[in-house]
Design a protein around this motif. Structure first.
Motif, PDB file in Angstrom:
ATOM      1  N   THR A  19      -6.609  15.541 -17.466  1.00 14.88           N
ATOM      2  CA  THR A  19      -5.816  16.682 -17.004  1.00 14.88           C
ATOM      3  C   THR A  19      -5.585  16.601 -15.499  1.00 14.88           C
ATOM      4  OG1 THR A  19      -6.658  18.073 -18.787  1.00 14.88           O
ATOM      5  CG2 THR A  19      -5.705  19.201 -16.890  1.00 14.88           C
ATOM      6  N   ASP A  20      -6.644  16.282 -14.758  1.00 13.26           N
ATOM      7  CA  ASP A  20      -6.508  16.161 -13.300  1.00 13.26           C
ATOM      8  C   ASP A  20      -5.557  15.027 -12.925  1.00 13.26           C
ATOM      9  OD1 ASP A  20      -8.225  18.255 -13.003  1.00 13.26           O
ATOM     10  OD2 ASP A  20      -9.883  17.090 -12.167  1.00 13.26           O
ATOM     11  N   VAL A  21      -5.625  13.930 -13.663  1.00 11.94           N
ATOM     12  CA  VAL A  21      -4.735  12.791 -13.388  1.00 11.94           C
ATOM     13  C   VAL A  21      -3.283  13.180 -13.638  1.00 11.94           C
ATOM     14  CG1 VAL A  21      -4.059  10.490 -14.189  1.00 11.94           C
ATOM     15  CG2 VAL A  21      -6.461  11.003 -13.762  1.00 11.94           C
ATOM     16  N   VAL A  22      -3.032  13.832 -14.760  1.00 10.85           N
ATOM     17  CA  VAL A  22      -1.662  14.214 -15.115  1.00 10.85           C
ATOM     18  C   VAL A  22      -1.086  15.197 -14.100  1.00 10.85           C
ATOM     19  CG1 VAL A  22      -0.313  15.467 -16.837  1.00 10.85           C
ATOM     20  CG2 VAL A  22      -1.923  13.723 -17.565  1.00 10.85           C
ATOM     21  N   LEU A  23      -1.906  16.122 -13.636  1.00  8.21           N
ATOM     22  CA  LEU A  23      -1.408  17.135 -12.703  1.00  8.21           C
ATOM     23  C   LEU A  23      -1.327  16.644 -11.264  1.00  8.21           C
ATOM     24  CD1 LEU A  23      -3.198  20.306 -14.099  1.00  8.21           C
ATOM     25  CD2 LEU A  23      -0.809  19.629 -14.375  1.00  8.21           C
ATOM     26  N   GLY A  24      -1.980  15.527 -10.958  1.00 11.58           N
ATOM     27  CA  GLY A  24      -1.992  15.001  -9.586  1.00 11.58           C
ATOM     28  C   GLY A  24      -0.614  14.838  -8.966  1.00 11.58           C
ATOM     29  N   PRO A  25       0.298  14.083  -9.607  1.00  9.48           N
ATOM     30  CA  PRO A  25       1.630  13.917  -9.025  1.00  9.48           C
ATOM     31  C   PRO A  25       2.388  15.237  -8.873  1.00  9.48           C
ATOM     32  CG  PRO A  25       1.237  12.233 -10.675  1.00  9.48           C
ATOM     33  CD  PRO A  25       0.100  13.217 -10.764  1.00  9.48           C
ATOM     34  N   ILE A  26       2.126  16.178  -9.756  1.00  2.00           N
ATOM     35  CA  ILE A  26       2.790  17.482  -9.656  1.00  2.00           C
ATOM     36  C   ILE A  26       2.244  18.263  -8.467  1.00  2.00           C
ATOM     37  CG2 ILE A  26       3.138  19.700 -10.829  1.00  2.00           C
ATOM     38  CD1 ILE A  26       3.121  18.048 -13.463  1.00  2.00           C
ATOM     39  N   HIS A  27       0.920  18.213  -8.275  1.00  2.00           N
ATOM     40  CA  HIS A  27       0.321  18.908  -7.127  1.00  2.00           C
ATOM     41  C   HIS A  27       0.781  18.319  -5.800  1.00  2.00           C
ATOM     42  CE1 HIS A  27      -3.153  20.408  -9.820  1.00  2.00           C
ATOM     43  NE2 HIS A  27      -2.189  21.303  -9.748  1.00  2.00           N
ATOM     44  N   GLN A  28       1.110  17.036  -5.779  1.00  2.00           N
ATOM     45  CA  GLN A  28       1.586  16.402  -4.549  1.00  2.00           C
ATOM     46  C   GLN A  28       2.937  16.974  -4.106  1.00  2.00           C
ATOM     47  OE1 GLN A  28       1.564  12.249  -5.574  1.00  2.00           O
ATOM     48  NE2 GLN A  28      -0.561  11.977  -4.908  1.00  2.00           N
ATOM     49  N   LEU A  29       3.654  17.553  -5.019  1.00  3.90           N
ATOM     50  CA  LEU A  29       4.957  18.126  -4.685  1.00  3.90           C
ATOM     51  C   LEU A  29       4.832  19.433  -3.906  1.00  3.90           C
ATOM     52  CD1 LEU A  29       6.738  17.560  -8.107  1.00  3.90           C
ATOM     53  CD2 LEU A  29       7.062  16.246  -5.997  1.00  3.90           C
ATOM     54  N   GLU A  30       3.712  20.107  -4.056  1.00  7.50           N
ATOM     55  CA  GLU A  30       3.410  21.375  -3.393  1.00  7.50           C
ATOM     56  C   GLU A  30       4.547  22.377  -3.551  1.00  7.50           C
ATOM     57  OE1 GLU A  30       2.319  20.171   0.543  1.00  7.50           O
ATOM     58  OE2 GLU A  30       0.360  19.482  -0.116  1.00  7.50           O
ATOM     59  N   ALA A  31       5.096  22.849  -2.468  1.00  7.05           N
ATOM     60  CA  ALA A  31       6.103  23.920  -2.500  1.00  7.05           C
ATOM     61  C   ALA A  31       7.411  23.475  -3.171  1.00  7.05           C
ATOM     62  CB  ALA A  31       6.392  24.414  -1.091  1.00  7.05           C
ATOM     63  N   MET A  33       7.709  21.989  -5.877  1.00 10.59           N
ATOM     64  CA  MET A  33       7.466  21.841  -7.309  1.00 10.59           C
ATOM     65  C   MET A  33       8.560  22.475  -8.171  1.00 10.59           C
ATOM     66  SD  MET A  33       4.052  22.963  -9.425  1.00 10.59           S
ATOM     67  CE  MET A  33       3.058  22.611  -8.013  1.00 10.59           C
ATOM     68  N   LEU A  34       9.050  23.624  -7.778  1.00 11.18           N
ATOM     69  CA  LEU A  34      10.033  24.336  -8.596  1.00 11.18           C
ATOM     70  C   LEU A  34      11.450  23.806  -8.427  1.00 11.18           C
ATOM     71  CD1 LEU A  34       8.682  27.964  -8.088  1.00 11.18           C
ATOM     72  CD2 LEU A  34       8.298  26.435 -10.028  1.00 11.18           C
ATOM     73  N   ASP A  35      11.681  23.038  -7.370  1.00 15.90           N
ATOM     74  CA  ASP A  35      13.030  22.571  -7.085  1.00 15.90           C
ATOM     75  C   ASP A  35      13.219  21.074  -7.293  1.00 15.90           C
ATOM     76  OD1 ASP A  35      13.759  25.159  -6.244  1.00 15.90           O
ATOM     77  OD2 ASP A  35      12.904  24.776  -4.267  1.00 15.90           O
ATOM     78  N   VAL A  36      12.286  20.423  -7.931  1.00 21.33           N
ATOM     79  CA  VAL A  36      12.356  18.973  -8.065  1.00 21.33           C
ATOM     80  C   VAL A  36      12.798  18.579  -9.475  1.00 21.33           C
ATOM     81  CG1 VAL A  36       9.962  18.635  -8.775  1.00 21.33           C
ATOM     82  CG2 VAL A  36      11.105  16.868  -7.467  1.00 21.33           C
ATOM     83  N   ALA A  37      13.530  17.490  -9.538  1.00 18.74           N
ATOM     84  CA  ALA A  37      13.966  16.958 -10.835  1.00 18.74           C
ATOM     85  C   ALA A  37      12.813  16.161 -11.461  1.00 18.74           C
ATOM     86  CB  ALA A  37      15.175  16.054 -10.640  1.00 18.74           C
ATOM     87  N   PRO A  38      12.717  16.126 -12.771  1.00 21.44           N
ATOM     88  CA  PRO A  38      11.639  15.380 -13.423  1.00 21.44           C
ATOM     89  C   PRO A  38      11.542  13.922 -12.978  1.00 21.44           C
ATOM     90  CG  PRO A  38      12.767  16.734 -15.023  1.00 21.44           C
ATOM     91  CD  PRO A  38      13.537  16.844 -13.739  1.00 21.44           C
ATOM     92  N   ASP A  39      12.682  13.303 -12.675  1.00 18.48           N
ATOM     93  CA  ASP A  39      12.666  11.898 -12.242  1.00 18.48           C
ATOM     94  C   ASP A  39      12.055  11.721 -10.857  1.00 18.48           C
ATOM     95  OD1 ASP A  39      13.825  11.118 -14.604  1.00 18.48           O
ATOM     96  OD2 ASP A  39      15.867  11.089 -13.802  1.00 18.48           O
ATOM     97  N   ASP A  40      11.911  12.804 -10.102  1.00 20.70           N
ATOM     98  CA  ASP A  40      11.336  12.725  -8.761  1.00 20.70           C
ATOM     99  C   ASP A  40       9.800  12.809  -8.762  1.00 20.70           C
ATOM    100  OD1 ASP A  40      13.857  12.500  -7.663  1.00 20.70           O
ATOM    101  OD2 ASP A  40      14.044  14.661  -7.302  1.00 20.70           O
ATOM    102  N   VAL A  41       9.219  13.063  -9.918  1.00 14.63           N
ATOM    103  CA  VAL A  41       7.759  13.101 -10.038  1.00 14.63           C
ATOM    104  C   VAL A  41       7.282  11.671 -10.229  1.00 14.63           C
ATOM    105  CG1 VAL A  41       5.804  13.986 -11.351  1.00 14.63           C
ATOM    106  CG2 VAL A  41       7.845  15.398 -11.063  1.00 14.63           C
ATOM    107  N   HIS A  42       6.317  11.247  -9.404  1.00 13.31           N
ATOM    108  CA  HIS A  42       5.808   9.879  -9.478  1.00 13.31           C
ATOM    109  C   HIS A  42       5.125   9.625 -10.819  1.00 13.31           C
ATOM    110  CE1 HIS A  42       6.683   9.159  -5.305  1.00 13.31           C
ATOM    111  NE2 HIS A  42       5.979  10.222  -4.949  1.00 13.31           N
ATOM    112  N   PRO A  43       5.324   8.438 -11.386  1.00 17.47           N
ATOM    113  CA  PRO A  43       4.637   8.114 -12.638  1.00 17.47           C
ATOM    114  C   PRO A  43       3.133   7.962 -12.403  1.00 17.47           C
ATOM    115  CG  PRO A  43       5.867   6.222 -11.840  1.00 17.47           C
ATOM    116  CD  PRO A  43       6.198   7.372 -10.936  1.00 17.47           C
ATOM    117  N   ILE A  44       2.370   8.167 -13.436  1.00 14.68           N
ATOM    118  CA  ILE A  44       0.916   8.057 -13.359  1.00 14.68           C
ATOM    119  C   ILE A  44       0.532   6.585 -13.462  1.00 14.68           C
ATOM    120  CG2 ILE A  44      -1.245   8.631 -14.532  1.00 14.68           C
ATOM    121  CD1 ILE A  44       0.250  11.137 -15.584  1.00 14.68           C
ATOM    122  N   SER A  45      -0.458   6.187 -12.657  1.00 18.13           N
ATOM    123  CA  SER A  45      -0.949   4.816 -12.698  1.00 18.13           C
ATOM    124  C   SER A  45      -2.475   4.818 -12.700  1.00 18.13           C
ATOM    125  CB  SER A  45      -0.436   4.037 -11.482  1.00 18.13           C
ATOM    126  OG  SER A  45      -1.043   4.522 -10.304  1.00 18.13           O
TER     127      SER A  45
END
Length: 80
Positions: A19-31, A33-45
């Motif tokens: 869960t923490d791994v999956v949410l990591g890239p989303i948390h990096q977006l911070e503020a 988060m609500l205005d970003v396109a799904p393709d702008d979220v970094h893939p998990i590695s």
């Protein structure tokens, strides 16, 4: 590779880790988060797993695991 860093982790520990791994890239977006396109979220590695593993410890101690293994040896129906 993940199993080396997660030795002694319970199923619940691995769920928290995942869960923490999956949410990591989303948390990096911070503020943003609500205005970003799904393709702008970094893939998990695997790198994300390594980062999270540094902050999580197994919830089952070696001593507890030994008790369960001994119980299983005496009363269990499968050998581990």
């Amino acid at each position: 590779m993940l199993s080396v860093g997660a030795e002694g982790f319970s199923g619940a520990d691995l769920k928290v880790l995942s869960t923490d791994v999956v949410l990591g890239p989303i948390h990096q977006l911070e503020a943003r988060m609500l205005d970003v396109a799904p393709d702008d979220v970094h893939p998990i590695s695997y790198c994300h797993f390594q980062q999270v593993l540094r902050g999580i410890k197994p919830s089952v101690s070696k001593a507890d695991l030994d008790v369960y293994l001994e119980w299983n040896k005496t009363y269990g129906s499968k050998s581990l």
